[in-house]
Design a protein around this motif. Structure first.
Motif, mmCIF file in Angstrom:
data_model
loop_
_atom_site.group_PDB
_atom_site.id
_atom_site.type_symbol
_atom_site.label_atom_id
_atom_site.label_comp_id
_atom_site.label_asym_id
_atom_site.label_seq_id
_atom_site.Cartn_x
_atom_site.Cartn_y
_atom_site.Cartn_z
ATOM 1 N N PHE A 31 -13.688 13.624 -5.199
ATOM 2 C CA PHE A 31 -12.695 12.872 -4.535
ATOM 3 C C PHE A 31 -12.241 11.787 -5.085
ATOM 4 O O PHE A 31 -13.593 10.863 -5.495
ATOM 5 N N GLU A 32 -11.534 11.020 -5.499
ATOM 6 C CA GLU A 32 -11.483 9.740 -6.419
ATOM 7 C C GLU A 32 -11.070 8.750 -5.401
ATOM 8 O O GLU A 32 -10.342 9.435 -4.305
ATOM 9 N N PRO A 33 -11.352 8.121 -5.176
ATOM 10 C CA PRO A 33 -11.450 6.985 -3.998
ATOM 11 C C PRO A 33 -10.126 5.949 -4.644
ATOM 12 O O PRO A 33 -10.227 5.381 -3.599
ATOM 13 N N ARG A 34 -10.111 5.677 -5.286
ATOM 14 C CA ARG A 34 -9.272 4.726 -6.287
ATOM 15 C C ARG A 34 -7.307 5.350 -5.970
ATOM 16 O O ARG A 34 -7.580 5.656 -6.290
ATOM 17 N N ALA A 35 -7.107 4.059 -4.875
ATOM 18 C CA ALA A 35 -5.493 4.129 -5.053
ATOM 19 C C ALA A 35 -5.195 3.854 -6.356
ATOM 20 O O ALA A 35 -4.806 2.084 -6.636
ATOM 21 N N THR A 36 -4.434 4.515 -7.006
ATOM 22 C CA THR A 36 -3.766 3.688 -8.624
ATOM 23 C C THR A 36 -2.300 5.154 -8.129
ATOM 24 O O THR A 36 -2.075 5.831 -7.827
ATOM 25 N N ARG A 37 -1.535 4.186 -9.178
ATOM 26 C CA ARG A 37 -0.369 4.249 -9.862
ATOM 27 C C ARG A 37 -0.601 6.685 -10.056
ATOM 28 O O ARG A 37 0.460 7.175 -9.934
ATOM 29 N N ASN A 38 -1.796 6.686 -10.340
ATOM 30 C CA ASN A 38 -1.638 8.422 -10.256
ATOM 31 C C ASN A 38 -1.527 9.413 -9.048
ATOM 32 O O ASN A 38 -1.251 9.655 -9.305
ATOM 33 N N ASP A 39 -1.329 8.041 -8.322
ATOM 34 C CA ASP A 39 -1.151 9.289 -6.889
ATOM 35 C C ASP A 39 -0.019 9.511 -6.470
ATOM 36 O O ASP A 39 0.920 10.287 -5.256
ATOM 37 N N ILE A 40 1.303 9.163 -7.630
ATOM 38 C CA ILE A 40 2.466 9.269 -7.992
ATOM 39 C C ILE A 40 2.899 9.580 -8.349
ATOM 40 O O ILE A 40 3.046 9.624 -10.347
ATOM 41 N N VAL A 41 3.409 11.066 -8.547
ATOM 42 C CA VAL A 41 3.655 12.184 -9.584
ATOM 43 C C VAL A 41 5.699 11.860 -9.645
ATOM 44 O O VAL A 41 6.355 11.295 -8.677
ATOM 45 N N GLY A 42 5.475 11.762 -11.549
ATOM 46 C CA GLY A 42 6.993 10.822 -11.784
ATOM 47 C C GLY A 42 7.193 9.769 -11.409
ATOM 48 O O GLY A 42 5.835 8.842 -11.653
ATOM 49 N N PHE A 43 8.510 9.326 -11.493
ATOM 50 C CA PHE A 43 8.571 8.068 -11.134
ATOM 51 C C PHE A 43 8.498 7.147 -10.709
ATOM 52 O O PHE A 43 8.382 7.885 -9.562
ATOM 53 N N LEU A 44 8.631 5.849 -10.638
ATOM 54 C CA LEU A 44 8.487 4.694 -9.987
ATOM 55 C C LEU A 44 9.570 3.968 -8.919
ATOM 56 O O LEU A 44 11.038 3.960 -9.663
ATOM 57 N N HIS A 45 9.744 4.127 -7.852
ATOM 58 C CA HIS A 45 10.397 3.200 -7.150
ATOM 59 C C HIS A 45 10.542 1.869 -7.533
ATOM 60 O O HIS A 45 12.078 1.723 -8.466
ATOM 61 N N ASN A 46 9.449 0.726 -7.859
ATOM 62 C CA ASN A 46 10.365 -0.892 -8.473
ATOM 63 C C ASN A 46 9.207 -0.289 -9.907
ATOM 64 O O ASN A 46 6.961 -0.483 -9.707
#
Lengths: 228, 228
Positions: free
Chosen positions: A45-60
């Motif tokens: 299990f991946e413990p790091r909270a990163t940009r990879n947790d969001i699929v596709g575009f970012l809100h900002n």
């Protein structure tokens, strides 16, 4: 039948934590519960909270804010698959059972990462829906863990302080914050340093407790319980 | 010149945590300190405590015990390279400065993983060398972090409880356990929810505090400080 999610963090199936987990699976299954185990090390299990947790575009995408991005992603169904899977397990569970060895007065990083990444705003809480009105209300949680130190070392006057002091961030700050009611913790003190016979007794005591688990009343998760 | 290790956990260089880290680097460097930053997300630091942390053979490959294996590996110089590098930085530092956003009443998992993996038995502590005689004695630590909630929400009667309650596992359970003396924490409350002007004031206040940091007395890291 009730549903139980065991979030389990130990590297070694033959460990005492592994045995405690197995006892819980067996006893709860025997009762007719449906039991799911998230074996975090086995899952890598991946413990790091990163940009990879969001699929596709970012809100900002100019300035990455993990809390905002995962909240937005949750709302549009854009969280990464491993997080979504865990959220489904949480959603279905009546009881969240955390089984782990105490690392530095807290849970191992791999389990903290599960908390950081799975209990996303919008899913587990969303102001003002926190604490007693948290989004995971009507669920129960139980922290079952082993320590290195003895029971005497985790008492009020002793060097480690009362074991309850270190439960505040986990039971109150995480579970109560999401509206989950907390059952009394189950602590096996220093299993590495006691005789085999004593370890067996600990496993039997755990199985015994689980037999009447559903009759237990949650603790009063307020400062009095922890620091009285 | 004194040596400072900043253990920093934020995904976004432009974040307020990033600015706090930059202020510390600038101010401490100006004073003639030698400053090292472990930028955990940029390093993609591994938070999971696994068999990979031991190079070569295991002490007991039948039943993996992370605490025992890393202790043995430390003694024979067999810890993985990323852990050894961090230990060298810790060894050289006079001050360990932790900069992070509070995640669930604690540090983000990536930083907890740094603690779990770097502060190995034999290196940071070894019974009876713990607490005041911990192996990292003569060092200082400072926890500098941001919160989501306001200062009022982190007071004794309020729903989150006193901010000091959640500092017990980090300051006492981790740093004090290793013999490190703890300076007063530096908390920036709810920077996301205050005006830009207020955020600037917070950065100035941080720089200001750092100017006289070396004259500060450590806190009395006992239950009275946390739960009085």
């Amino acid at each position: 039948g009730r549903k139980v999610l065991i979030v389990y963090a130990h590297q070694e199936p033959k460990s005492f934590n592994g045995s405690l987990k197995n006892v819980a699976v067996e006893e709860l299954s025997k009762q007719g519960c449906s039991v799911t185990v998230s074996d975090l090390y086995a899952m890598q299990f991946e413990p790091r909270a990163t940009r990879n947790d969001i699929v596709g575009f970012l809100h900002n995408s100019e300035e990455f804010n993990y809390g905002v991005e995962t909240w937005e992603a949750y709302k549009r169904g854009g969280l990464s698959n491993d997080v979504v899977k865990e959220q489904k397990k949480v959603q279905e569970a009546d009881l969240l059972l955390f089984q782990f060895p105490l690392y530095w007065f807290s849970m191992p990083a791999i389990m903290k990462g599960w908390v950081d990444r799975v209990l996303v705003r919008g899913f587990a809480h969303e102001f003002p829906n926190c604490y007693d009105s948290g989004l995971l209300k009507n669920k129960l949680a139980l922290f079952s863990f082993t320590t290195g130190g003895s029971e005497e070392m985790y008492t009020k006057g002793a060097i480690n302080g009362d074991i309850r002091y270190l439960l505040w961030p986990m039971q109150h700050g995480i579970m109560h914050f999401c509206g989950v009611k907390v059952l009394a913790p189950h602590v096996c003190f220093a299993p590495e340093y006691v005789p085999e016979e004593k370890r067996k007794e600990m496993l039997i005591a755990w199985a015994q407790r689980l037999k009447t688990l559903w009759k237990e009343e949650p603790i009063n998760c307020s400062p009095e319980w922890y620091f009285k």
